[in-house]
Enzyme design. Structure first.
Site: not given
Length: 334
Positions: A58, A221
């Site tokens: 991330h 995700h």
């Protein structure tokens, strides 16, 4: 899907090693755990430590937000996976000054479990008081009546900002938690996915989507969104995201907001500014004032295509927190 890596099993360790090498004035790696990083720019006036963390992939989250004005330390997990309790505990011990530590993390099962376990260990083994605040800003991930089930996505950035400022202001543990929870309560996000990412270990796409399709509400995700359809214009997408956010939180004519248009990894900055353009137009039409805006890759999903829009409704206290200066490797605000 191509990756510029060495071995898939070494990507997280090599990323951390390179990050620490690249920013030696900002951050250090604890010798007790290679997944534990702490700031070299600690504020001496802070009483309470701020600890953030989550899965790799991330970037610039979460390591990039360790520094002056934001977090004091970070625990790094595997790709899209929570850090284990051990690195969380090591960071907790390193940043505690005797007034406790606040954990900030997204509402995912692994994070809830592992940060919770680390908090228990800190209390029982180290006599360190831990406060916690979950981030639940993703409008698409659960109904408003069940917002406690919502995921944390790009709104985590605003929660870090608020809690970090509160700690710099000298707030005690309970008030830092209050500020983090207040920021979360006033923050909503909505995203759109255009193309998948792939994990280094598999090389396979994280989800399937047609060349001419988009998915509204897709998770960071690759969690399923709420609607898949034909790709629309930037203006139409921005209108949909803002509309869904404003249907979920009361922001009215005369209110002030902070705005984040966040890229998920591969979308060009050009396209993010086109989206932001329409977001600001929509808010202006409604008499909503943008106090501060942020456009770029703040919390990504490897090379996923797409973006999210985040609005945080501001009062005077949150304005002060948003305005507070920050100096981190991946984010500087003066």
């Amino acid at each position: 899907m191509k990756k510029l890596i060495n071995s898939p099993v070494d990507v997280v360790e090599e990323m951390i090693e390179g990050y620490v090498m690249a920013h030696p004035d900002y951050i250090s790696q604890l010798p007790t755990n290679k997944r534990s990083l702490v700031t070299k720019k600690a504020n001496k006036d802070r009483k309470v430590g701020i600890l953030i963390g989550g899965g790799s992939g991330h970037e610039p989250a979460f390591m990039g937000y360790v520094g002056a004005g934001m977090a004091d330390g970070v625990a790094v997990g595997n790709i899209f996976a929570s850090p284990s309790p051990d690195p969380i505990l090591e960071v907790t011990k390193a940043i505690d000054k005797g007034a406790g530590v606040v954990y900030l993390y997204g509402n995912y099962a692994g994070d809830v479990m592992n940060f919770g376990m680390a908090a228990e260990m800190a209390d029982l083994e180290e006599d360190i008081e831990v406060g916690m605040a979950l981030v639940t800003d993703d409008v698409a991930s659960a109904l408003k009546a069940e917002k406690e089930k919502r995921r944390g996505i790009a709104g985590e950035f605003f929660v870090y900002k608020a809690a970090g400022a509160a700690a710099d202001f000298g707030y005690g543990l309970n008030d830092v938690v209050r500020m983090a929870e207040k920021a979360n309560e006033n923050t909503r996000s909505m995203g759109v996915g255009l193309t998948p990412c792939s994990l280094p270990q598999t090389g396979e796409p994280s989800f399937e989507i047609g060349e001419d399709e988009m998915e509204i509400g897709l998770g960071h995700h690759g969690e399923p969104g709420i609607e898949k359809g034909k790709l629309e214009s930037a203006d139409r997408v921005a209108e949909r995201l803002v509309r869904d956010i404003l249907a979920d939180i009361e922001i009215n004519n005369g209110d002030d907001v902070a705005v984040l248009v966040n890229g998920l990894g591969s979308i060009p900055r050009m396209e993010l500014y086109i989206v932001y353009r329409r977001v600001e137009q929509l808010l202006n039409e409604l008499g909503i004032t943008i106090y501060r805006s942020y456009v770029g890759d703040y919390i990504t999903s490897l090379e996923m295509g797409g973006c999210s829009v985040t609005l945080m409704k501001l009062d005077d206290e949150l304005k002060k927190a948003v305005h507070h200066p920050v100096d981190c490797p991946m984010f500087v605000q003066k």
